[in-house]
Design an enzyme around this catalytic site. Structure first.
Site, PDB file in Angstrom:
ATOM      1  N   ASN A 116      79.639  59.492  -9.835  1.00 51.63           N
ATOM      2  CA  ASN A 116      80.112  58.448 -11.242  1.00 51.63           C
ATOM      3  C   ASN A 116      79.505  57.453 -11.394  1.00 51.63           C
ATOM      4  O   ASN A 116      79.285  56.023 -10.634  1.00 51.63           O
ATOM      5  CB  ASN A 116      81.259  58.081 -10.714  1.00 51.63           C
ATOM      6  CG  ASN A 116      82.027  57.724 -11.915  1.00 51.63           C
ATOM      7  OD1 ASN A 116      81.924  57.872 -12.517  1.00 51.63           O
ATOM      8  ND2 ASN A 116      83.045  56.485 -11.855  1.00 51.63           N
TER       9      ASN A 116
ATOM     10  N   LYS B  55      79.850  55.580 -13.848  1.00 50.82           N
ATOM     11  CA  LYS B  55      80.664  54.946 -14.790  1.00 50.82           C
ATOM     12  C   LYS B  55      79.859  54.623 -16.246  1.00 50.82           C
ATOM     13  O   LYS B  55      79.039  55.305 -16.710  1.00 50.82           O
ATOM     14  CB  LYS B  55      80.746  53.461 -14.237  1.00 50.82           C
ATOM     15  CG  LYS B  55      81.570  54.378 -12.205  1.00 50.82           C
ATOM     16  CD  LYS B  55      82.172  52.680 -11.745  1.00 50.82           C
ATOM     17  CE  LYS B  55      82.819  52.919 -11.211  1.00 50.82           C
ATOM     18  NZ  LYS B  55      83.390  52.236 -10.048  1.00 50.82           N
TER      19      LYS B  55
ATOM     20  N   HIS C 295      91.001  58.617 -13.579  1.00 55.20           N
ATOM     21  CA  HIS C 295      89.764  57.270 -12.584  1.00 55.20           C
ATOM     22  C   HIS C 295      90.670  56.001 -12.689  1.00 55.20           C
ATOM     23  O   HIS C 295      91.299  56.001 -13.772  1.00 55.20           O
ATOM     24  CB  HIS C 295      88.719  56.895 -12.887  1.00 55.20           C
ATOM     25  CG  HIS C 295      88.079  56.265 -12.170  1.00 55.20           C
ATOM     26  ND1 HIS C 295      87.840  54.802 -12.026  1.00 55.20           N
ATOM     27  CD2 HIS C 295      86.731  56.843 -11.255  1.00 55.20           C
ATOM     28  CE1 HIS C 295      87.039  54.497 -11.161  1.00 55.20           C
ATOM     29  NE2 HIS C 295      86.437  55.138 -10.360  1.00 55.20           N
TER      30      HIS C 295
ATOM     31  N   GLU D 256      90.123  53.003 -13.589  1.00 56.84           N
ATOM     32  CA  GLU D 256      89.660  52.521 -14.924  1.00 56.84           C
ATOM     33  C   GLU D 256      90.315  52.645 -16.069  1.00 56.84           C
ATOM     34  O   GLU D 256      90.331  52.081 -17.079  1.00 56.84           O
ATOM     35  CB  GLU D 256      88.465  51.963 -14.438  1.00 56.84           C
ATOM     36  CG  GLU D 256      87.153  51.297 -13.204  1.00 56.84           C
ATOM     37  CD  GLU D 256      86.077  52.035 -12.239  1.00 56.84           C
ATOM     38  OE1 GLU D 256      85.388  52.190 -13.523  1.00 56.84           O
ATOM     39  OE2 GLU D 256      85.567  51.414 -11.500  1.00 56.84           O
TER      40      GLU D 256
ATOM     41  N   GLU E 151      91.037  56.922  -3.976  1.00 54.10           N
ATOM     42  CA  GLU E 151      90.423  55.568  -4.548  1.00 54.10           C
ATOM     43  C   GLU E 151      91.250  54.263  -4.609  1.00 54.10           C
ATOM     44  O   GLU E 151      91.700  54.388  -5.475  1.00 54.10           O
ATOM     45  CB  GLU E 151      89.476  55.536  -6.057  1.00 54.10           C
ATOM     46  CG  GLU E 151      88.193  56.796  -5.515  1.00 54.10           C
ATOM     47  CD  GLU E 151      87.353  56.968  -6.826  1.00 54.10           C
ATOM     48  OE1 GLU E 151      86.380  56.459  -6.526  1.00 54.10           O
ATOM     49  OE2 GLU E 151      87.519  56.118  -7.610  1.00 54.10           O
TER      50      GLU E 151
ATOM     51  N   GLY F  89      84.439  49.111  -5.989  1.00 55.23           N
ATOM     52  CA  GLY F  89      82.374  48.095  -6.623  1.00 55.23           C
ATOM     53  C   GLY F  89      83.054  46.441  -5.534  1.00 55.23           C
ATOM     54  O   GLY F  89      81.742  45.733  -6.480  1.00 55.23           O
TER      55      GLY F  89
ATOM     56  N   SER G 213      82.949  51.594  -2.631  1.00 51.10           N
ATOM     57  CA  SER G 213      82.178  50.971  -1.917  1.00 51.10           C
ATOM     58  C   SER G 213      81.438  51.817  -0.566  1.00 51.10           C
ATOM     59  O   SER G 213      80.585  51.224   0.596  1.00 51.10           O
ATOM     60  CB  SER G 213      82.679  50.020  -1.427  1.00 51.10           C
ATOM     61  OG  SER G 213      83.036  49.242  -2.328  1.00 51.10           O
TER      62      SER G 213
HETATM   63  P1  13P Z   1      81.548  51.677  -6.536  1.00 48.47           P
HETATM   64  O1  13P Z   1      81.376  53.230  -4.839  1.00 48.47           O
HETATM   65  O2  13P Z   1      81.162  51.695  -7.042  1.00 48.47           O
HETATM   66  O3  13P Z   1      82.465  51.107  -5.193  1.00 48.47           O
HETATM   67  O4  13P Z   1      82.670  52.608  -7.179  1.00 48.47           O
HETATM   68  C1  13P Z   1      83.922  53.727  -6.692  1.00 48.47           C
HETATM   69  C2  13P Z   1      84.094  54.315  -8.356  1.00 48.47           C
HETATM   70  O5  13P Z   1      84.433  54.115  -8.825  1.00 48.47           O
HETATM   71  C3  13P Z   1      83.950  56.160  -7.901  1.00 48.47           C
HETATM   72  O6  13P Z   1      84.355  56.001  -8.659  1.00 48.47           O
END
Ligand code: 13P
Length: 254
Positions: free
Chosen positions: A9, A11, A95, A97, A167, A173, A213
């Site tokens: 992803n 983003k 997601h 976010e 997640e 992140g 992560s």
């Molecule tokens: P990270 O791998 O950067 O922690 O992000 C995970 C994520 O939100 C994937 O959708």
């Protein structure tokens, strides 16, 4: 048997030219192992470029979001047929976010999930709890609620097509991934809920991903667990050599 999946992803990262270079570099490193489904999930404007670059390879294309509507006056939205047209066969739905920053709720997520299923796009349904919920001992209750709402009224043959990504928000992140044991505990619980609701066949072939992560150095520690079938990766999916390594790490071909 559940498929092994590594989904990147991206983003809101990589311009079209950066995306083009990333994928050209990735393809030049070698193919995705045959026993791994490697999915690239760029931003909307880079979808066409990535689709062109992966042509003739086994890498797949996904989108980060989609509308629950077919077409019309929905400014800023992208429809399923636009995604299908560009070659995206997967889409992230719900997601964290989107849930936390853009206040997408369970009802919208349920509609998007149903639209994806109806249009032949494989949804990657994201679920996960906040730090606060985990500390309050309510992590499973929160995740169960998210899954219950999203799959409300679905039939077994629909649920069979869904990929679920667990997640935890506190691991995204932050560089502080969940422990493989905690991730497995939640993923096993998710599989058992699905078993209870939709039967053994659906539960046993469900791909459950862990996200938060994940990097080439730790992906194996998650995939070793019985109920974790892959990873949804953010930061570490942006570099060709890392994404390539992630796919190689989980393959049994090596
Ligand atoms: P990270 O791998 O950067 O922690 O992000 C995970 C994520 O939100 C994937 O959708």
């Amino acid at each position: 048997m559940a498929k092994t999946i590594v989904a990147g992803n991206w983003k809101m990262n990589l311009t079209i030219s950066e995306a083009q270079k990333m994928v050209a570099d990735l393809v030049s490193l070698g193919p995705c192992p045959e026993d791994v489904t490697g999915i690239l999930i760029p931003n909307f404007v880079a979808l066409k470029t990535v689709a062109d670059e992966i042509k003739g390879t086994s890498y797949k294309l996904g989108a980060q979001n989609m509308s629950s509507e077919d077409q019309g006056a929905f400014t800023g939205e992208i429809s399923w047929d636009m995604l299908t047209d560009v070659g995206a066969s997967y889409c992230i739905i719900g997601h964290s976010e989107r849930r936390t920053i853009y206040l997408e709720n369970n009802s919208q997520i349920e509609k998007k999930l149903k639209k994806a299923l109806a249009s032949g796009i494989t949804p990657i349904l994201c679920v996960g709890e906040s730090q606060e919920k985990r500390e309050a001992g309510e992590a499973k209750k929160r995740v169960e609620g998210q899954i219950h709402r999203a799959t409300l009224g679905l039939k077994e043959e629909d649920v069979k097509k869904i990929i679920i990504a667990y997640e935890p928000l506190w691991a995204i992140g932050t560089g502080a991934a969940a422990s493989p044991e905690d991730a497995e505990d939640m993923c096993k619980t998710i599989r058992e809920w699905i078993r209870k609701g939709f039967g053994d066949e659906v539960a046993d072939q469900l791909s459950i991903l862990y996200g938060g992560s994940v990097k080439p150095e730790n992906i194996q520690s998650f995939l070793e667990k019985e109920d974790i079938n892959g990873a949804l990766v953010g930061g570490a999916s942006l570099k060709a050599k890392d994404f390539y390594a992630l796919c190689q790490e989980v393959s049994h071909e090596n």
